[in-house]
Every structure is written in C-alpha cells, then in structure tokens.
Scaffold this motif. Structure first.
Motif, PDB file in Angstrom:
ATOM      1  N   ARG A  13       0.844  -1.249   0.015  1.00 45.96           N
ATOM      2  CA  ARG A  13       0.056  -0.078  -0.059  1.00 45.96           C
ATOM      3  C   ARG A  13       0.926   1.167  -0.120  1.00 45.96           C
ATOM      4  O   ARG A  13       0.759   2.114  -0.606  1.00 45.96           O
ATOM      5  CB  ARG A  13      -1.023   0.189   1.316  1.00 45.96           C
ATOM      6  CG  ARG A  13      -1.837   1.221   1.203  1.00 45.96           C
ATOM      7  CD  ARG A  13      -2.795   1.323   2.377  1.00 45.96           C
ATOM      8  NE  ARG A  13      -3.689   0.119   2.654  1.00 45.96           N
ATOM      9  CZ  ARG A  13      -4.780  -0.098   1.733  1.00 45.96           C
ATOM     10  NH1 ARG A  13      -5.078   0.829   0.866  1.00 45.96           N
ATOM     11  NH2 ARG A  13      -5.644  -1.209   1.943  1.00 45.96           N
ATOM     12  N   ASP A  24      -5.922  -0.651  -3.315  1.00 44.13           N
ATOM     13  CA  ASP A  24      -7.078  -1.536  -3.210  1.00 44.13           C
ATOM     14  C   ASP A  24      -7.581  -2.034  -4.218  1.00 44.13           C
ATOM     15  O   ASP A  24      -8.123  -3.287  -4.538  1.00 44.13           O
ATOM     16  CB  ASP A  24      -8.277  -0.656  -2.412  1.00 44.13           C
ATOM     17  CG  ASP A  24      -7.785  -0.665  -1.063  1.00 44.13           C
ATOM     18  OD1 ASP A  24      -7.253  -1.401  -0.278  1.00 44.13           O
ATOM     19  OD2 ASP A  24      -8.061   0.659  -0.448  1.00 44.13           O
ATOM     20  N   ARG A  28      -8.062  -6.015  -5.363  1.00 42.73           N
ATOM     21  CA  ARG A  28      -9.280  -6.386  -5.525  1.00 42.73           C
ATOM     22  C   ARG A  28      -9.122  -7.330  -6.967  1.00 42.73           C
ATOM     23  O   ARG A  28      -9.667  -8.131  -7.251  1.00 42.73           O
ATOM     24  CB  ARG A  28     -10.325  -5.379  -5.610  1.00 42.73           C
ATOM     25  CG  ARG A  28     -11.662  -5.691  -5.434  1.00 42.73           C
ATOM     26  CD  ARG A  28     -12.663  -4.622  -5.244  1.00 42.73           C
ATOM     27  NE  ARG A  28     -12.250  -3.191  -5.660  1.00 42.73           N
ATOM     28  CZ  ARG A  28     -11.859  -2.339  -5.072  1.00 42.73           C
ATOM     29  NH1 ARG A  28     -11.516  -2.155  -4.026  1.00 42.73           N
ATOM     30  NH2 ARG A  28     -11.466  -1.141  -5.717  1.00 42.73           N
ATOM     31  N   ASP A  34     -10.547  -9.089   1.048  1.00 42.13           N
ATOM     32  CA  ASP A  34     -10.651  -7.694   1.558  1.00 42.13           C
ATOM     33  C   ASP A  34      -9.672  -7.552   2.877  1.00 42.13           C
ATOM     34  O   ASP A  34      -9.789  -8.609   3.519  1.00 42.13           O
ATOM     35  CB  ASP A  34     -12.093  -7.401   2.045  1.00 42.13           C
ATOM     36  CG  ASP A  34     -13.030  -6.863   0.606  1.00 42.13           C
ATOM     37  OD1 ASP A  34     -12.469  -6.786  -0.111  1.00 42.13           O
ATOM     38  OD2 ASP A  34     -14.361  -7.208   1.075  1.00 42.13           O
TER      39      ASP A  34
END
Length: 82
Positions: A13, A24, A28, A34
């Motif tokens: 991140r 994200d 995904r 998640d």
C-alpha cells in the motif's frame, strides 16, 4: 498452489500510494480478500501475491516495485519463524 500469510504484502500500500496508484483496486483485481493489504494474518494464495506485485509494477511503470516493497518489510513478515 500454496496459501501464505498476507504479511508478504506488507508495504505494498505505501509503495503504490507513493507512486500515485490505487492499491485497493490492484488487490481487488488480483482476487485478494478484503483487508489483505492491512492484515498480516489473512491467508492468500501465493499466485495472488505475485499477481498484485506484477500488476502494480506494470500499471505504475515501476519495474523495481518488488524491491521497494522489500524495503518496507523486515523479518517479522515470517511470523513465528522470525
């Protein structure tokens, strides 16, 4: 196909954010559960981790993304082995 701790994603991140990407969305798209970028204890397929790193490197035009992520990690990603 093996399952590994999501700790291997620690630092993704931060590096993706530094490069202006959407961590994200990349996770995904690769099929990560998640919270995989924020929780070290989720079980994730090894191929999912590879897909996240490869997709981020390609999307962000950052061929050394894996090395940048490694700089964000330490031996604690190994859990009890550390």
């Amino acid at each position: 196909m093996a399952w590994v701790r999501s700790a291997g994603l620690r630092g993704v991140r931060a590096v993706v954010d530094q490069r202006g990407g959407d961590a994200d969305a990349i996770a995904r798209h690769a099929g990560a559960p998640d919270g995989a970028l924020d929780d070290d204890e989720l079980m994730v397929r090894d191929t999912t981790i590879a897909a996240i790193l490869e997709s981020a490197a390609t999307e962000l035009h950052c061929p050394d993304l894996g090395l940048r992520v490694a700089l964000e990690q330490d031996l604690s990603v190994l859990g009890p082995l550390a």
